[in-house]
Design a protein around this motif. Sequence first.
Motif, PDB file in Angstrom:
ATOM      1  N   LEU A   1       0.829  -1.203   0.000  1.00  0.00           N
ATOM      2  CA  LEU A   1       0.000   0.000   0.000  1.00  0.00           C
ATOM      3  C   LEU A   1       0.863   1.252   0.000  1.00  0.00           C
ATOM      4  O   LEU A   1       1.984   1.260   0.496  1.00  0.00           O
ATOM      5  N   THR A   2       0.293   2.332  -0.543  1.00  0.00           N
ATOM      6  CA  THR A   2       0.932   3.630  -0.465  1.00  0.00           C
ATOM      7  C   THR A   2       0.748   4.152   0.964  1.00  0.00           C
ATOM      8  O   THR A   2      -0.056   3.614   1.726  1.00  0.00           O
ATOM      9  N   PRO A   3       1.457   5.227   1.361  1.00  0.00           N
ATOM     10  CA  PRO A   3       1.330   5.735   2.726  1.00  0.00           C
ATOM     11  C   PRO A   3      -0.093   6.098   3.133  1.00  0.00           C
ATOM     12  O   PRO A   3      -0.450   6.010   4.302  1.00  0.00           O
ATOM     13  N   ASP A   4      -0.934   6.493   2.164  1.00  0.00           N
ATOM     14  CA  ASP A   4      -2.304   6.851   2.521  1.00  0.00           C
ATOM     15  C   ASP A   4      -3.262   5.654   2.449  1.00  0.00           C
ATOM     16  O   ASP A   4      -4.473   5.813   2.502  1.00  0.00           O
ATOM     17  N   GLY A   5      -2.710   4.434   2.336  1.00  0.00           N
ATOM     18  CA  GLY A   5      -3.526   3.222   2.429  1.00  0.00           C
ATOM     19  C   GLY A   5      -4.090   2.709   1.120  1.00  0.00           C
ATOM     20  O   GLY A   5      -4.811   1.722   1.109  1.00  0.00           O
ATOM     21  N   ARG A   6      -3.745   3.329  -0.013  1.00  0.00           N
ATOM     22  CA  ARG A   6      -4.243   2.858  -1.305  1.00  0.00           C
ATOM     23  C   ARG A   6      -3.293   1.806  -1.863  1.00  0.00           C
ATOM     24  O   ARG A   6      -2.103   1.821  -1.561  1.00  0.00           O
ATOM     25  N   PRO A   7      -3.795   0.888  -2.707  1.00  0.00           N
ATOM     26  CA  PRO A   7      -2.890  -0.071  -3.363  1.00  0.00           C
ATOM     27  C   PRO A   7      -1.889   0.681  -4.223  1.00  0.00           C
ATOM     28  O   PRO A   7      -2.171   1.771  -4.715  1.00  0.00           O
ATOM     29  N   THR A   8      -0.697   0.095  -4.410  1.00  0.00           N
ATOM     30  CA  THR A   8       0.294   0.732  -5.273  1.00  0.00           C
ATOM     31  C   THR A   8      -0.281   0.879  -6.670  1.00  0.00           C
ATOM     32  O   THR A   8      -1.127   0.108  -7.086  1.00  0.00           O
TER      33      THR A   8
ATOM     34  N   LEU B   1      15.522 -16.446  -4.192  1.00  0.00           N
ATOM     35  CA  LEU B   1      16.043 -15.971  -2.907  1.00  0.00           C
ATOM     36  C   LEU B   1      15.558 -14.577  -2.543  1.00  0.00           C
ATOM     37  O   LEU B   1      15.730 -14.143  -1.407  1.00  0.00           O
ATOM     38  N   THR B   2      15.009 -13.871  -3.512  1.00  0.00           N
ATOM     39  CA  THR B   2      14.627 -12.472  -3.296  1.00  0.00           C
ATOM     40  C   THR B   2      13.201 -12.224  -3.747  1.00  0.00           C
ATOM     41  O   THR B   2      12.614 -12.998  -4.493  1.00  0.00           O
ATOM     42  N   ARG B   3      12.686 -11.099  -3.260  1.00  0.00           N
ATOM     43  CA  ARG B   3      11.401 -10.571  -3.708  1.00  0.00           C
ATOM     44  C   ARG B   3      11.631  -9.087  -3.911  1.00  0.00           C
ATOM     45  O   ARG B   3      12.249  -8.419  -3.078  1.00  0.00           O
ATOM     46  N   LEU B   4      11.164  -8.557  -5.033  1.00  0.00           N
ATOM     47  CA  LEU B   4      11.328  -7.141  -5.342  1.00  0.00           C
ATOM     48  C   LEU B   4       9.965  -6.476  -5.252  1.00  0.00           C
ATOM     49  O   LEU B   4       9.033  -6.872  -5.959  1.00  0.00           O
ATOM     50  N   VAL B   5       9.849  -5.501  -4.364  1.00  0.00           N
ATOM     51  CA  VAL B   5       8.588  -4.790  -4.174  1.00  0.00           C
ATOM     52  C   VAL B   5       8.783  -3.338  -4.593  1.00  0.00           C
ATOM     53  O   VAL B   5       9.816  -2.735  -4.327  1.00  0.00           O
ATOM     54  N   PRO B   6       7.790  -2.778  -5.271  1.00  0.00           N
ATOM     55  CA  PRO B   6       7.908  -1.373  -5.691  1.00  0.00           C
ATOM     56  C   PRO B   6       8.137  -0.465  -4.486  1.00  0.00           C
ATOM     57  O   PRO B   6       7.520  -0.645  -3.434  1.00  0.00           O
ATOM     58  N   THR B   7       9.034   0.492  -4.640  1.00  0.00           N
ATOM     59  CA  THR B   7       9.276   1.430  -3.545  1.00  0.00           C
ATOM     60  C   THR B   7       8.118   2.408  -3.431  1.00  0.00           C
ATOM     61  O   THR B   7       7.436   2.705  -4.414  1.00  0.00           O
ATOM     62  N   THR B   8       7.900   2.870  -2.209  1.00  0.00           N
ATOM     63  CA  THR B   8       6.881   3.881  -1.932  1.00  0.00           C
ATOM     64  C   THR B   8       7.494   4.923  -1.001  1.00  0.00           C
ATOM     65  O   THR B   8       8.614   4.758  -0.514  1.00  0.00           O
ATOM     66  N   GLU B   9       6.741   5.966  -0.734  1.00  0.00           N
ATOM     67  CA  GLU B   9       7.183   6.997   0.214  1.00  0.00           C
ATOM     68  C   GLU B   9       7.537   6.388   1.575  1.00  0.00           C
ATOM     69  O   GLU B   9       8.389   6.905   2.280  1.00  0.00           O
ATOM     70  N   ALA B  10       6.880   5.303   1.931  1.00  0.00           N
ATOM     71  CA  ALA B  10       7.149   4.652   3.225  1.00  0.00           C
ATOM     72  C   ALA B  10       8.575   4.107   3.308  1.00  0.00           C
ATOM     73  O   ALA B  10       9.085   3.869   4.405  1.00  0.00           O
TER      74      ALA B  10
ATOM     75  N   ASP C   1      12.836   6.728   4.421  1.00  0.00           N
ATOM     76  CA  ASP C   1      13.829   6.767   5.513  1.00  0.00           C
ATOM     77  C   ASP C   1      14.894   5.689   5.338  1.00  0.00           C
ATOM     78  O   ASP C   1      16.088   5.944   5.496  1.00  0.00           O
ATOM     79  N   LEU C   2      14.457   4.482   5.001  1.00  0.00           N
ATOM     80  CA  LEU C   2      15.391   3.377   4.797  1.00  0.00           C
ATOM     81  C   LEU C   2      16.344   3.679   3.645  1.00  0.00           C
ATOM     82  O   LEU C   2      17.575   3.591   3.794  1.00  0.00           O
ATOM     83  N   LEU C   3      15.800   4.055   2.494  1.00  0.00           N
ATOM     84  CA  LEU C   3      16.625   4.330   1.326  1.00  0.00           C
ATOM     85  C   LEU C   3      17.540   5.533   1.540  1.00  0.00           C
ATOM     86  O   LEU C   3      18.702   5.516   1.118  1.00  0.00           O
ATOM     87  N   ALA C   4      17.039   6.569   2.186  1.00  0.00           N
ATOM     88  CA  ALA C   4      17.871   7.748   2.452  1.00  0.00           C
ATOM     89  C   ALA C   4      19.061   7.366   3.328  1.00  0.00           C
ATOM     90  O   ALA C   4      20.179   7.839   3.107  1.00  0.00           O
TER      91      ALA C   4
ATOM     92  N   TYR D   1      14.346   7.670  -6.109  1.00  0.00           N
ATOM     93  CA  TYR D   1      14.240   6.253  -5.771  1.00  0.00           C
ATOM     94  C   TYR D   1      12.971   5.805  -5.065  1.00  0.00           C
ATOM     95  O   TYR D   1      12.892   4.674  -4.621  1.00  0.00           O
ATOM     96  N   VAL D   2      11.969   6.638  -4.982  1.00  0.00           N
ATOM     97  CA  VAL D   2      10.708   6.189  -4.371  1.00  0.00           C
ATOM     98  C   VAL D   2       9.537   6.324  -5.340  1.00  0.00           C
ATOM     99  O   VAL D   2       8.411   6.531  -4.940  1.00  0.00           O
TER     100      VAL D   2
END
Length: 173
Positions: A6-13, A24-33, A36-39, A65-66
């Motif tokens: 979900l996006t930060p406001d609760g909507r689906p991406t 071994l991995t899963r790639l999930v689209p980045t969001t505003e949430a 902090d991690l990416l920065a 990157y988000v």
Amino acid sequence: MTDGRLTPDGRPTPDGTTTLHGTLTRLVPTTEADLDLLAGWFASPDFVTYWGGVPLSRTEVAAKYVGGRRPRVQSYLVLAEDAPVGYAQFWYADEAEGGIDLVLQPGFQGRGLGPDAPRALLAHLGGELRRRRVTVDPVRENVRAVRAWERVGFRQVPSETGEPLMEFRFPSS
């Protein structure tokens, strides 16, 4: 298919932001949430050693990157066992070609994640998106990355700049 992210406001991406699954991995689209991690990652000299070599500001990370560059650039958080371990992106050059960029946290390199995440991206790019050619441009000194790209099926090709350029060509159908 978004698998519930979900996006930060609760909507689906948004449409076009498919979660990709490797072995071994899963790639999930980045969001505003994820900002902090990416920065934090992109501010670390160790993380950006082979990604331009210069730490980035929070503002630069937010812009690049988000998801702010969609649809031309698709940005993903790379997860291993549901823990964030890196960042990957696919960018579009045109309808048939594009490129992949990938960076993993130093503590997660050398575990097979480097080849696994691009395989998941390639399955999506060659299948659903029907790309014909994908390139990567690893830093010459990053021998580990060059070997990982070769394990995935990328081959070195001449470049206009003389810097390393590798390509993956999908079989013609």
